[in-house]
Each structure stands twice: as C-alpha cells, then as structure tokens.
Scaffold this motif. Structure first.
Motif, PDB file in Angstrom:
ATOM      1  N   UNK A  12      21.088  31.521 -26.268  1.00 51.73           N
ATOM      2  CA  UNK A  12      21.862  32.360 -27.189  1.00 51.73           C
ATOM      3  C   UNK A  12      21.567  33.841 -26.930  1.00 51.73           C
ATOM      4  N   UNK A  13      22.634  34.630 -26.787  1.00 45.27           N
ATOM      5  CA  UNK A  13      22.475  36.044 -26.498  1.00 45.27           C
ATOM      6  C   UNK A  13      22.422  36.380 -25.025  1.00 45.27           C
ATOM      7  N   UNK A  14      22.379  35.368 -24.167  1.00 47.90           N
ATOM      8  CA  UNK A  14      22.320  35.587 -22.718  1.00 47.90           C
ATOM      9  C   UNK A  14      23.711  35.463 -22.108  1.00 47.90           C
ATOM     10  N   UNK A  15      24.002  36.288 -21.113  1.00 50.75           N
ATOM     11  CA  UNK A  15      25.246  36.194 -20.353  1.00 50.75           C
ATOM     12  C   UNK A  15      24.965  35.585 -18.983  1.00 50.75           C
ATOM     13  N   UNK A  16      25.849  34.687 -18.551  1.00 49.23           N
ATOM     14  CA  UNK A  16      25.765  34.107 -17.210  1.00 49.23           C
ATOM     15  C   UNK A  16      27.156  34.092 -16.589  1.00 49.23           C
ATOM     16  N   UNK A  17      27.191  34.248 -15.283  1.00 46.94           N
ATOM     17  CA  UNK A  17      28.455  34.214 -14.573  1.00 46.94           C
ATOM     18  C   UNK A  17      28.804  32.801 -14.131  1.00 46.94           C
ATOM     19  N   UNK A  18      30.088  32.448 -14.210  1.00 49.59           N
ATOM     20  CA  UNK A  18      30.576  31.139 -13.769  1.00 49.59           C
ATOM     21  C   UNK A  18      31.802  31.323 -12.881  1.00 49.59           C
ATOM     22  N   UNK A  19      31.895  30.467 -11.859  1.00 49.16           N
ATOM     23  CA  UNK A  19      33.105  30.393 -11.033  1.00 49.16           C
ATOM     24  C   UNK A  19      33.808  29.096 -11.394  1.00 49.16           C
ATOM     25  N   UNK A  20      35.017  29.186 -11.903  1.00 44.61           N
ATOM     26  CA  UNK A  20      35.747  28.026 -12.411  1.00 44.61           C
ATOM     27  C   UNK A  20      36.780  27.600 -11.380  1.00 44.61           C
ATOM     28  N   UNK A  21      36.642  26.342 -10.885  1.00 48.02           N
ATOM     29  CA  UNK A  21      37.563  25.892  -9.843  1.00 48.02           C
ATOM     30  C   UNK A  21      38.119  24.490 -10.085  1.00 48.02           C
ATOM     31  N   UNK A  22      37.421  23.631 -10.837  1.00 43.91           N
ATOM     32  CA  UNK A  22      37.954  22.288 -11.107  1.00 43.91           C
ATOM     33  C   UNK A  22      39.121  22.376 -12.092  1.00 43.91           C
ATOM     34  N   UNK A  23      40.182  21.599 -11.871  1.00 43.24           N
ATOM     35  CA  UNK A  23      41.355  21.678 -12.759  1.00 43.24           C
ATOM     36  C   UNK A  23      41.027  21.473 -14.241  1.00 43.24           C
ATOM     37  N   UNK A  24      40.177  20.500 -14.553  1.00 47.77           N
ATOM     38  CA  UNK A  24      39.886  20.239 -15.971  1.00 47.77           C
ATOM     39  C   UNK A  24      39.150  21.403 -16.620  1.00 47.77           C
TER      40      UNK A  24
END
Length: 199
Positions: free
Chosen positions: A19-31
């Motif tokens: 909680x309170x932390x930011x993280x980067x994500x790469x979104x590639x799966x259709x769902x």
C-alpha cells in the motif's frame, strides 16, 4: 483483524506491491488488457495476490491504475499501479477461459491505516539515514502507518510478503523491526568491506 468483504478482479503476478507503493506493469495478455481497460474506465480497483514459486498465496494487495505511461497500437499498455490496501483471499474464482480474467472474494484489512507505535517510529527514524544515506524529516512522517514507512526502504519481495502476510499491526511491527535490524547489519557489513574512506 477488522476487515470488510468484497469481490475483486484478480491479476496474479510474480511481484509484491505494498500500500502506497507504485510499480510499473507491461500489459499484453488479452484478458488483462480487458481488466485494465475496465479499471481505467470505471476507476475500479483490482487485486494482485502474492505468489511464491507460481502458487497463489492467501493474501495480497488491492491496487489502482495511477498512470498510463504508453499505449501501443495492439492495445498493449505500460502503466503504473499504486497499492491501496491489503487483503486476505476468501475464495478464488478462476476464469473459465484464457480470454477472461479471474475474480476473488477478499477480506480487506482495516488495520492498514493504523499508526505505528512510538517505539517503531523512533527505530525507523534513527535507522533510515544509515540504511539509505538519505535525510528524512520525522515531522513529515509522524502518525504514519507501517506501509508509508516501509515503502521508503529498499525491500525485496520476500520482506514485503512478510509485511503483507502479517494480519495485525503488532505482527507487522515485529516484521518491520526485523527488517530494519537486518538492513542495518547489511549496511554495516558493506561499510566494513569498503574499509575507511580517507579525504
């Protein structure tokens, strides 16, 4: 532990968000493209359960999409998510197909926002500069919950799991104290290896 129940979309990942932390994500799966698109459109939270060796554990963190960094032509996304609260998994509802994301019933931990005790706060403040080499104004963090302090530290995922899995403030404080003493020991060993620094 005081808690409230709700149903959340679930996005299992091999990472831990506090909680309170930011993280980067790469979104590639259709769902998960669908999950994120719906989350952005409706400002809806989703859950990232903690995992270990590919197995979903019984707890995790609710997150929100805080920023969209890049949109690709094929609808892939680079985003930032921010943790908002921890939860216990009550019932996991797996997706019927790979095109649909799963959901879960979760119990949200309402102790997340409780302020830490003076003893733990003083230990954190006295350790922070030695661990990180950075200056922290204690007045800016007075009355903080445990996660607001923890996100300031260089933690690995196993240490984060220890904090998220602890269900009460007292147990989380025990975990944070162990982490602080471990980081202080590591810092001391690093300084011994480097040896004295001469002007």
């Amino acid at each position: 532990m005081n808690s409230s129940a709700l149903q959340l979309p679930i996005f299992p990942l091999p990472l831990v968000v506090l909680p309170g932390e930011e993280r980067g994500l790469h979104i590639f799966e259709p769902r998960y493209k669908l999950l994120i698109a719906e989350s952005i459109a409706s400002h809806r939270l989703f859950g990232i359960p903690c995992t270990k060796a590919g197995r979903i554990l019984g707890f995790g963190t609710m997150v929100r999409v805080s920023r969209v960094l890049k949109k690709y032509e094929d609808q892939r996304l680079d985003i930032m998510v921010e943790g908002t609260a921890t939860f216990d998994l009550e019932g996991l509802m797996a997706a019927e197909t790979k095109e649909v994301y799963g959901t879960a019933m979760v119990q949200v931990n309402e102790e997340d926002s409780l302020p830490v005790t003076h003893r733990i706060f003083d230990l954190f403040c006295s350790s922070y500069h030695e661990i990180t080499g950075k200056i922290l104004d204690p007045d800016d963090y007075a009355g903080s919950d445990i996660f607001r302090l923890a996100v300031k530290l260089p933690l690995h995922d196993e240490q984060k799991i220890g904090l998220v899995s602890a269900r009460t403030l007292a147990r989380r404080e025990t975990q944070l104290e162990k982490i602080l003493r471990y980081l202080l020991l590591v810092r001391k060993q690093e300084q011994q290896i480097r040896g004295p620094v001469f002007p």
